[in-house]
Write a protein that holds these residues in place. Structure first.
Motif, PDB file in Angstrom:
ATOM      1  N   CYS A 144      -2.727  -0.346  12.375  1.00 55.74           N
ATOM      2  CA  CYS A 144      -3.908   0.113  11.645  1.00 55.74           C
ATOM      3  C   CYS A 144      -3.651   1.517  11.127  1.00 55.74           C
ATOM      4  O   CYS A 144      -3.034   2.339  11.822  1.00 55.74           O
ATOM      5  CB  CYS A 144      -5.139   0.099  12.561  1.00 55.74           C
ATOM      6  SG  CYS A 144      -6.655   0.683  11.775  1.00 55.74           S
ATOM      7  N   LEU A 145      -4.087   1.779   9.893  1.00 54.06           N
ATOM      8  CA  LEU A 145      -3.964   3.118   9.313  1.00 54.06           C
ATOM      9  C   LEU A 145      -5.352   3.562   8.862  1.00 54.06           C
ATOM     10  O   LEU A 145      -5.998   2.896   8.050  1.00 54.06           O
ATOM     11  CB  LEU A 145      -2.995   3.106   8.129  1.00 54.06           C
ATOM     12  CG  LEU A 145      -2.439   4.472   7.742  1.00 54.06           C
ATOM     13  CD1 LEU A 145      -1.566   5.034   8.857  1.00 54.06           C
ATOM     14  CD2 LEU A 145      -1.635   4.385   6.458  1.00 54.06           C
ATOM     15  N   ARG A 153       3.281  -7.195   4.660  1.00 52.76           N
ATOM     16  CA  ARG A 153       1.831  -7.279   4.476  1.00 52.76           C
ATOM     17  C   ARG A 153       1.397  -8.721   4.554  1.00 52.76           C
ATOM     18  O   ARG A 153       2.091  -9.585   4.076  1.00 52.76           O
ATOM     19  CB  ARG A 153       1.442  -6.696   3.127  1.00 52.76           C
ATOM     20  CG  ARG A 153       1.711  -5.199   3.020  1.00 52.76           C
ATOM     21  CD  ARG A 153       0.857  -4.418   4.001  1.00 52.76           C
ATOM     22  NE  ARG A 153      -0.531  -4.846   3.883  1.00 52.76           N
ATOM     23  CZ  ARG A 153      -1.383  -4.400   2.951  1.00 52.76           C
ATOM     24  NH1 ARG A 153      -0.997  -3.501   2.086  1.00 52.76           N
ATOM     25  NH2 ARG A 153      -2.638  -4.831   2.909  1.00 52.76           N
ATOM     26  N   ASN A 172      -4.067  11.141   7.485  1.00 54.54           N
ATOM     27  CA  ASN A 172      -4.128   9.779   8.002  1.00 54.54           C
ATOM     28  C   ASN A 172      -3.954   9.760   9.521  1.00 54.54           C
ATOM     29  O   ASN A 172      -3.353  10.663  10.115  1.00 54.54           O
ATOM     30  CB  ASN A 172      -3.049   8.911   7.354  1.00 54.54           C
ATOM     31  CG  ASN A 172      -3.293   8.701   5.880  1.00 54.54           C
ATOM     32  OD1 ASN A 172      -4.405   8.413   5.460  1.00 54.54           O
ATOM     33  ND2 ASN A 172      -2.250   8.871   5.077  1.00 54.54           N
ATOM     34  N   LEU A 215       0.143   3.842   1.263  1.00 59.88           N
ATOM     35  CA  LEU A 215      -0.011   4.532   2.541  1.00 59.88           C
ATOM     36  C   LEU A 215       1.074   4.145   3.526  1.00 59.88           C
ATOM     37  O   LEU A 215       1.415   4.896   4.420  1.00 59.88           O
ATOM     38  CB  LEU A 215      -1.389   4.212   3.160  1.00 59.88           C
ATOM     39  CG  LEU A 215      -2.607   4.789   2.419  1.00 59.88           C
ATOM     40  CD1 LEU A 215      -3.890   4.286   3.065  1.00 59.88           C
ATOM     41  CD2 LEU A 215      -2.572   6.301   2.435  1.00 59.88           C
ATOM     42  N   SER A 254       0.843  -1.196   0.000  1.00 63.62           N
ATOM     43  CA  SER A 254       0.000   0.000   0.000  1.00 63.62           C
ATOM     44  C   SER A 254       0.868   1.233   0.000  1.00 63.62           C
ATOM     45  O   SER A 254       1.844   1.323   0.710  1.00 63.62           O
ATOM     46  CB  SER A 254      -0.910  -0.006   1.234  1.00 63.62           C
ATOM     47  OG  SER A 254      -1.542   1.227   1.370  1.00 63.62           O
ATOM     48  N   GLU A 311      -6.132  -1.523   7.111  1.00 61.69           N
ATOM     49  CA  GLU A 311      -6.302  -0.204   6.502  1.00 61.69           C
ATOM     50  C   GLU A 311      -7.781   0.130   6.451  1.00 61.69           C
ATOM     51  O   GLU A 311      -8.606  -0.675   6.010  1.00 61.69           O
ATOM     52  CB  GLU A 311      -5.715  -0.173   5.096  1.00 61.69           C
ATOM     53  CG  GLU A 311      -4.212  -0.372   5.070  1.00 61.69           C
ATOM     54  CD  GLU A 311      -3.678  -0.355   3.650  1.00 61.69           C
ATOM     55  OE1 GLU A 311      -3.972   0.620   2.943  1.00 61.69           O
ATOM     56  OE2 GLU A 311      -3.005  -1.318   3.265  1.00 61.69           O
TER      57      GLU A 311
END
Length: 1128
Positions: free
Chosen positions: A1042-1043, A1128, A1029, A691, A689, A745
């Motif tokens: 966690c984002l 991930r 974020n 992010l 990701s 996410e």
């Protein structure tokens, strides 16, 4: 007696002296035992008033207290005897010899015989030793010189020979300040109030029923007597000045305010007049038990009076927030009564205790000496330790003989230390074991003590002199205090029977221990080896346990008599008597009833095969549960710290865990994480990701300080403490065994619950500071323009708990007057730094925004007072943890002011930073203040001396200048320190001022860190980023779990306007709830979706170290390859 009560006695002494009540002055000196008036003593001795001399002395010492006291009384009585002989009054001399001097014959028979022989002489001067005796006057003067030396050398007179330095008429000044305060709270204040009585609170009546003019402003901290009040009497001179001292003989700690940080108003209002005389009890002699427990609660009384006056001055609607703690709304559903699981221990459980911060981690001790750790959320036994003597050779001969004769041994008590780092275990034969807890499967032997002869019945932890210690008691009638190296610090003797339980406690800065024995005696001790200060009878006169409520305000005991009658009572600490006896026990019990307290509101006891609950304010049983059956006749029980779980023993050698709605949610979240972690790992994708593509975690290794080399390359996501890794492994080994881990996410509003505060959006007034109220029912925001807003949640069908929630929209709350909480804001305030601090009971808030600091009443929004006008301007506020009268104030000029609100005085000015102060945090355990500044420096200060202990610089990423706002916050253990800078998050060990681990965002990441905070249980860290974020991190590893993307909580139009969360706050009771204040002025509360229950999944743990780690290329973070990213 408390320090405040003691000081009140000195004020009364000064007042009586000024008013020329001479006899009353000396009577109070003698009865209180606080001040020995040497001048008065000399006058009476020189006048030969021997009865008065001894009567006055008796307030401070007795004949047999020590050798100095014995010598003092002997010299006085000898002088009285010689004077009778000199007057040839043989009858009086014989009377003195028999009544007064006879007591000394047991210590020195020959001396007594020699004194008796003086009766046979016509002139006692014929005795060679008395040949130089002159006249009576000179003899008395010589005797007085000797007595002065003896009194000054006598430890019982230490700190009692000098009167403290006081300003003239100090008591009058305090009364006038109280009248000022009362007048400020008048509903209809008059310009020239007529004060006619002190017996009731002052209140102005409106003239002819008309509305009164604008209130007169009285300076709260003023010391001058207002001219509008009638004088209280002629002003006399004070006693001779001297530095104030402490009374070592008084049990002061539990005679004063039960909640030292209860409210700000008590720091602004001078202490009011005391209550009835029986509220001030003095324990003058360590050897003379008092029959009164005696507690004064000054600040509580002040608070109740002020709240009463505020309520009477306004409409009902205007004062509904906040409710006093004792009247807070509650529901029977708050009690944990639903059985979540049964844990099969396999042997009879004797004792159990929840971890203080890992709220579902339960320690149990069994009848076979075994201890276990259970994770209730996973229904899993993590560790079992069968009984084992660690080092038999180090044990006493008596224990070795006892264990050979009878090898059966049971655990009598398990207890976690307040920081959760140690587990203490007491056994029924001699031993205490101390384990170091270092992770889910890591319980290590730390210390074995052969503590008592016979059984050890109880074990507790305390912090005398800021040092973590163990307190134990046992069959040998002793209470012992140990440091964590096994050194015995105190040996408390005085019980005449087996000591059954101990209850260490602290009030203000005084620490003490309650103990109970099997003969029903209750005693209280200071940490000084000088005997008990209180001797009292427990109801039932047998085995009793004492516990304080969680806030330390209320004292309870529960026990059973030998006849089987059980007693659950609340103590009135003011009167030293039982305040309330709770009903509901059956007539006879076959053993000893156990109990516990929770939430400052409920009591629970195990009896009659069920758990019975009481509300603390009602003697009748509130409800009961049999936990679906299977409980023993007298189940043992323990609440967790949050009060949402209750562990009880079952009859089949098992445990049951009961929960309320919050507890069930918490346990199911743990269960879900356990299930997710056990699922097959997902394949790592190189694309990852965007992010999280450039987020790394650095571990800071300890290096040889003498070495010029910096830290070596390290593992991503590693834990620096050696205890987390049982053995070193190569990077290849780690790489082979690491498992991919799924980062959660959240990018869609459906994936979480969000509520926006009504009337909050104002692009010109971005949220600068954001706080939850301590009750958890409200949010308080301070904007960049200096305006504070308050939102609160009400209890209703949608929200039966009345707490903040993302499921219900709260009310933007204002008083009926329509007032706003508006700070003093100067014209040129564009660069002002808003700051705020909230009182513990949510009644008052202090804040500033470039101007003076304002004190607001949270019920009326009125400004009660202002202080500390610039320059310099205030940039950060925090209350002292032990004294709500003291503020630490960070300044624009880089100094820190230690300010006493009560006397309106800066006590200390701390200098150590180069730029403005941006963060302050106190650690009560470590006794330090930690400060951070815009210079990227962290300073550690001693609370006792305000000296700087250490200063360190935050390690910056390559190419970053050491500058920028830095915030600090302590973990719930009061040792680990979270440091937040725009470039990084870092965890420090504040006891060593050493960096443990660090998370650094990459330059390529679109946003830097705007704000960060621990969750209420310190297991998570919430961080807001300037790209919108929000990151949720595991607090122990700084691993991003966690984002939350801005698209989850912001409409699309806001995303395009560069709106981001400028501040983040964590709910004080709900660990998965956070609030954010955005740059457009809006405020939102976020919670996970009901299906998830938590923010992401904790990283899997392998041998104490998070999996999915890869090697970093350097201590400073660089953007290299996908292999260095979070897996991930």
């Amino acid at each position: 007696m408390s320090s405040l009560s003691r000081e009140l006695v000195f004020l009364i002494l000064q007042f009586l002296e000024e008013e020329k009540f001479k006899e009353a002055v000396h009577k109070l000196e003698q009865e209180s035992g606080f001040f020995f008036n040497m001048k008065y003593f000399e006058e009476k001795a020189l006048a030969g008033e021997w009865d008065e001399v001894e009567k006055y002395l008796s307030g401070f010492t007795k004949v047999d207290d020590n050798r100095y006291s014995m010598k003092i009384f002997f010299e006085i009585r000898k002088q009285k005897y010689l004077e009778a002989l000199d007057r040839h009054d043989k009858a009086r001399a014989v009377e003195i010899l028999v009544k007064d001097l006879k007591v000394f014959s047991t210590f020195n028979e020959d001396l007594y015989k020699e004194i008796t022989q003086l009766l046979t002489l016509d002139n006692f001067r014929e005795n060679e030793q008395l040949s130089k005796y002159g006249d009576t006057k000179s003899a008395r003067s010589i005797m007085l010189l000797e007595l002065k030396k003896l009194i000054e050398a006598n430890p019982l007179f230490r700190d009692k020979l000098i009167f403290p330095t006081l300003k003239a008429s100090r008591l009058r000044t305090l009364i006038n300040q109280s009248l000022n305060w009362q007048h400020q709270l008048c509903k209809n204040p008059r310009p020239n109030p007529d004060i006619k009585t002190l017996f009731s609170d002052h209140a102005c009546s409106p003239p002819n029923g008309a509305r009164a003019p604008t209130p007169v402003t009285f300076p709260v901290a003023a010391v001058a007597k207002p001219s509008t009040y009638a004088p209280l009497g002629a002003h006399g001179g004070p006693f001779p000045p001297a530095p104030p001292t402490a009374n070592a003989n008084a049990l002061a700690g539990w005679m004063v305010n039960a909640n030292p940080s209860s409210s700000v108003q008590s720091s602004v209002v001078a202490s009011s007049l005391p209550g009835p005389p029986n509220q001030v009890s003095v324990l003058k002699h360590s050897r003379t038990p008092s029959n009164a427990l005696g507690m004064m609660d000054y600040q509580n009384n002040d608070h109740e009076q002020i709240m009463k006056r505020l309520r009477s001055a306004q409409s009902v609607d205007e004062v509904t927030y906040p409710a006093p703690a004792q009247q807070a709304s509650w529901s029977i559903d708050d009690l944990p009564r639903t059985v979540y699981c049964t844990l099969p221990q396999g042997s009879t459980v004797i004792t159990l205790d929840f971890h203080p911060s890992l709220h579902s981690l339960l320690a149990v001790g069994c009848c076979n000496g075994e201890i276990s750790l259970w994770e209730a959320g996973q229904r899993e036994r993590l560790i079992t330790k069968p009984f084992k003597i660690w080092e038999i050779a180090a044990c006493s001969v008596s224990f070795q003989a006892a264990i050979v004769k009878d090898s059966v041994i049971s655990v009598s008590r398990v207890s976690w230390s307040p920081d959760g780092n140690f587990l203490g275990v007491a056994f029924t034969k001699h031993l205490v074991h101390l384990y170091a807890y270092q992770g889910p499967n890591d319980l290590r032997q730390h210390l074995e003590i052969d503590a008592h002869t016979g059984g050890v019945y109880d074990l507790a932890f305390s912090y005398p002199n800021k040092q973590l210690c163990m307190v134990t008691c046992g069959d040998d009638k002793l209470i012992k205090v140990w440091d964590l190296s096994g050194r015995k610090l105190f040996n408390l003797e005085g019980h005449e029977a087996t000591v059954y339980s101990v209850c260490p406690h602290q009030k203000e800065n005084i620490q003490f221990i309650f103990s109970t024995a099997v003969d029903g005696k209750i005693k209280a001790w200071l940490y000084d080896n000088q005997g008990s200060r209180v001797d009292y009878e427990a109801p039932g006169h047998w085995c009793t346990t004492m516990l304080y409520s969680a806030d330390g305000n209320r004292l309870f005991s529960c026990g059973t008599s030998k006849d089987g009658d059980s007693f659950l009572v609340e103590w009135n600490e003011t009167e030293g008597a039982i305040k309330r006896t709770y009903s509901g026990f059956r007539k006879k019990s076959t053993g000893i009833v156990q109990f516990d307290t929770t939430k400052n509101r409920f009591l629970a006891a195990g009896e009659d095969n069920q758990i019975k609950f009481w509300h603390m304010d009602d003697f009748n049983v509130l409800t009961s549960t049999d936990a679906e059956g299977g409980l023993p006749s007298l189940p043992r029980l323990r609440f967790n710290k949050e009060g949402n779980l209750l562990a009880v023993t079952a009859a089949d050698s098992s445990l049951k865990v009961l929960a309320n709605a919050e507890g069930l949610k918490y346990l199911r979240a743990i269960e879900a994480r356990s299930y997710d972690a056990s699922k097959p790992p997902l394949e790592t994708k190189a694309s990852g990701s965007s992010l999280v593509a450039n987020i790394h975690i650095n571990k800071v290794e300890r290096v040889d300080r003498s070495s010029p080399a910096g830290p070596a390359p390290i593992l991503n996501g590693g834990d620096s403490s050696a205890r987390s890794i049982e053995k070193q492994r190569s990077l290849d080994d780690v790489s082979d065994k690491s498992k991919p881990w799924e980062l959660s996410e959240i990018g869609d509003p459906s994936q979480c619950r969000t509520v926006t505060m009504p009337d909050s959006t104002d692009p010109t007034n971005k949220v600068a500071r954001l706080l939850y109220t301590n009750s958890g029912a409200g949010l308080l925001a301070l904007g960049s323009k200096g305006i504070q807003k308050l939102w609160k949640w009400s209890r209703n069908d949608q929200n039966p708990g009345g707490k903040a929630t993302a499921s219900v929209t709260p009310q933007h709350w204002q008083p009926n007057s329509g007032l706003l909480m508006t700070n003093d804001v100067p014209d040129n305030s564009e660069e002002a730094v808003p700051c705020i601090a909230l009182s513990k009971n949510d009644s008052y808030v202090m804040s500033a925004c470039g101007g003076k600091i304002s004190l607001f009443n949270m019920m009326t929004f009125k400004v009660m007072t202002t202080f500390m006008p610039p320059p310099p301007t205030s940039t950060f506020l925090v209350f002292h943890p032990q004294d709500n009268n003291i503020l630490a104030i960070g300044m624009e000029d880089s100094t820190i002011h230690i300010y006493n609100v009560r006397v309106d005085e800066v006590k200390s000015k701390l200098k150590g930073h180069q730029k403005r102060i941006t963060g302050l945090a106190f650690s009560n355990n470590l006794n330090i203040l930690v400060s951070s500044g815009a210079d990227a420096q962290i300073c550690f200060w001693s609370i006792d001396s305000w000296d700087k202990k250490k200063s360190i610089s935050i390690p910056m990423p390559t190419g970053k200048a050491p500058a920028g706002d830095t915030r600090v916050q302590f973990h719930s253990d009061q040792v680990h320190l979270l440091v937040c800078h725009e470039t990084q998050l870092a965890i420090y060990d504040a006891s060593k001022a050493e960096l443990i681990r660090q998370w650094v965002s990459q330059d390529t990441l679109s946003g830097s860190i705007a704000s960060a905070t621990y969750s209420c249980n310190s297991q998570l860290i919430y961080a807001s980023l300037t790209d919108g974020n929000i990151g949720v991190f595991d607090a122990d590893s700084l691993r991003l779990r966690c984002l939350i993307a801005s698209s989850a909580y912001l409409p699309q139009s806001s995303n395009s306007q560069n709106v981001y969360p400028h501040v983040v706050a964590a709910h004080p009771q709900e660990p998965n709830q956070l609030a954010i204040g955005l740059t457009d002025g809006s405020i939102k509360v976020l919670e996970p979706s009901d299906s998830e229950g938590s923010w992401g999944v904790r990283a899997p743990v392998d041998n104490g170290t998070p999996n999915g780690r890869t090697a970093a290329t350097s201590p400073s973070v660089t953007n290299n390859s996908t292999s260095e990213q979070l897996q991930r």
